[in-house]
Design a protein around this motif. Structure first.
Motif, PDB file in Angstrom:
ATOM      1  N   GLY A 232      25.141  15.245  64.974  1.00  0.00           N
ATOM      2  CA  GLY A 232      25.282  16.510  65.687  1.00  0.00           C
ATOM      3  C   GLY A 232      24.043  16.852  66.501  1.00  0.00           C
ATOM      4  O   GLY A 232      24.135  17.309  67.650  1.00  0.00           O
ATOM      5  N   ALA A 253      29.352  24.927  69.504  1.00  0.00           N
ATOM      6  CA  ALA A 253      28.965  24.449  68.172  1.00  0.00           C
ATOM      7  C   ALA A 253      29.322  25.464  67.088  1.00  0.00           C
ATOM      8  O   ALA A 253      29.843  25.106  66.026  1.00  0.00           O
ATOM      9  CB  ALA A 253      27.467  24.146  68.152  1.00  0.00           C
ATOM     10  N   SER A 284      28.832  20.056  63.343  1.00  0.00           N
ATOM     11  CA  SER A 284      28.698  21.272  64.141  1.00  0.00           C
ATOM     12  C   SER A 284      27.392  21.990  63.841  1.00  0.00           C
ATOM     13  O   SER A 284      26.727  22.502  64.746  1.00  0.00           O
ATOM     14  CB  SER A 284      29.885  22.207  63.871  1.00  0.00           C
ATOM     15  OG  SER A 284      31.105  21.572  64.179  1.00  0.00           O
ATOM     16  N   MET A 287      24.755  20.169  65.664  1.00  0.00           N
ATOM     17  CA  MET A 287      24.769  20.498  67.085  1.00  0.00           C
ATOM     18  C   MET A 287      24.058  21.823  67.346  1.00  0.00           C
ATOM     19  O   MET A 287      23.243  21.945  68.261  1.00  0.00           O
ATOM     20  CB  MET A 287      26.208  20.563  67.600  1.00  0.00           C
ATOM     21  CG  MET A 287      26.862  19.215  67.805  1.00  0.00           C
ATOM     22  SD  MET A 287      28.550  19.392  68.473  1.00  0.00           S
ATOM     23  CE  MET A 287      28.234  20.229  70.035  1.00  0.00           C
TER      24      MET A 287
END
Length: 304
Positions: A232, A253, A284, A287
């Protein structure tokens, strides 16, 4: 006319038996016609743990093996040493594979012939097929699958686990792997993202297959969670480099994290759905942290 020269580069660190298997598979593969071929092993271990493995094979190997040590720890430093060695040899193509992989007999023929088919100036990436231990749940296979795609497909980036690189990327364009955080994951993704931004085509060749054994300690939720979080972070860096708006990327995200978390709650009674949702939440979260400037330390310890 001089034969094109190919150098297969393998970065290794404290995995002598895996490296031996990799090299033995190379010794048995089919070879492209009318090319010169060599192998470079870059040992990222100051104690030279791979030297015995290479020495045992050098005398009978069907093409030359060069062994060098990059004592500065970190995957991007070892990869850059591969670039330096290839440049010193004057090779036309550098081919990366990992030290825990073994190649299909037609791997290099397919990889090189496709590169020539598309003009010889494209990066060409092949698939890696993961073989899981029998102790792992069968549904874990999906979490180790890479996107198969189709031959000829243009890719925004790739990795160094199965790739052919024309020499002009590092000899003329001067591309290097980022050494600023030597233990970060994804420096190969950023290398190829930069190449793509500078007009280099990255194409997929699904016929050029390599395999990897997944050890038991990797086929666990703990390892997968750390890996997805690191992925991520790399994905956020790649998208920001490619011009994605920071606020929009953070919003995406966070949205993905919320959706994954809700799906996780719904899927608690179902192992496959629960695991998939958890790993999506980890990616996520990575990210979002990547947008905020977090850096992965995924490779601080050598992964056996």
């Amino acid at each position: 006319m001089l034969q094109p020269l190919l150098d297969i580069c393998i970065c290794t660190c404290r995995r002598p038996e895996q490296l031996r298997r990799t090299l033995m598979s190379l010794s048995r593969m089919n070879l492209p016609d009318a090319v010169g071929l060599s192998v470079t092993v870059v040992d990222n271990d100051s104690s030279q743990g791979a030297s015995r493995t290479v020495e045992d094979l050098q005398a009978t190997f069907p093409f030359p093996i060069r062994y060098v040590v990059e004592s500065r720890p970190g995957i991007p430093l070892a990869r850059n040493r591969c670039l330096d060695e290839a440049k010193a040899k004057g090779v036309d193509y550098l081919v990366f594979i990992d030290d825990d992989e073994w190649v299909d007999s037609g791997w290099l023929v397919n990889l090189y012939s496709y590169a020539q088919k598309v003009g010889g100036n494209s990066v060409v990436s092949g698939p890696v097929i993961s073989c899981l231990p029998v102790s792992s749940p069968e549904y874990y296979q999906v979490f180790f699958c890479r996107k198969k795609g189709t031959t000829g497909e243009l890719m925004p980036y790739c990795a160094t686990n199965n790739v052919l690189i024309p020499s002009f990327l590092y000899s003329e364009m001067g591309l290097r792997f980022d050494e600023r955080n030597p233990y970060a994951g994804g420096t190969d993704v950023m290398f190829f993202t930069e190449a793509r931004s500078r007009g280099v085509e990255i194409r997929r060749c699904v016929e050029a297959v390599v395999y990897e054994d997944v050890p038991e300690h990797r086929a666990t939720l703990t390892w997968l969670s750390k890996r997805k979080y690191s992925v991520g972070i790399t994905l956020a860096r790649q998208k920001l480099y490619a011009g994605r708006n920071r606020s929009q990327l953070m919003g995406s995200a966070v949205t993905q994290f919320v959706v994954a978390s809700l799906t996780l709650l719904v899927g608690l009674p179902f192992r496959r759905l629960r695991t998939r949702s958890w790993l999506r939440a980890c990616r996520s979260a990575g990210m979002a942290c990547g947008v905020l400037g977090a850096e992965s330390q995924f490779y601080r310890r050598a992964h056996t």
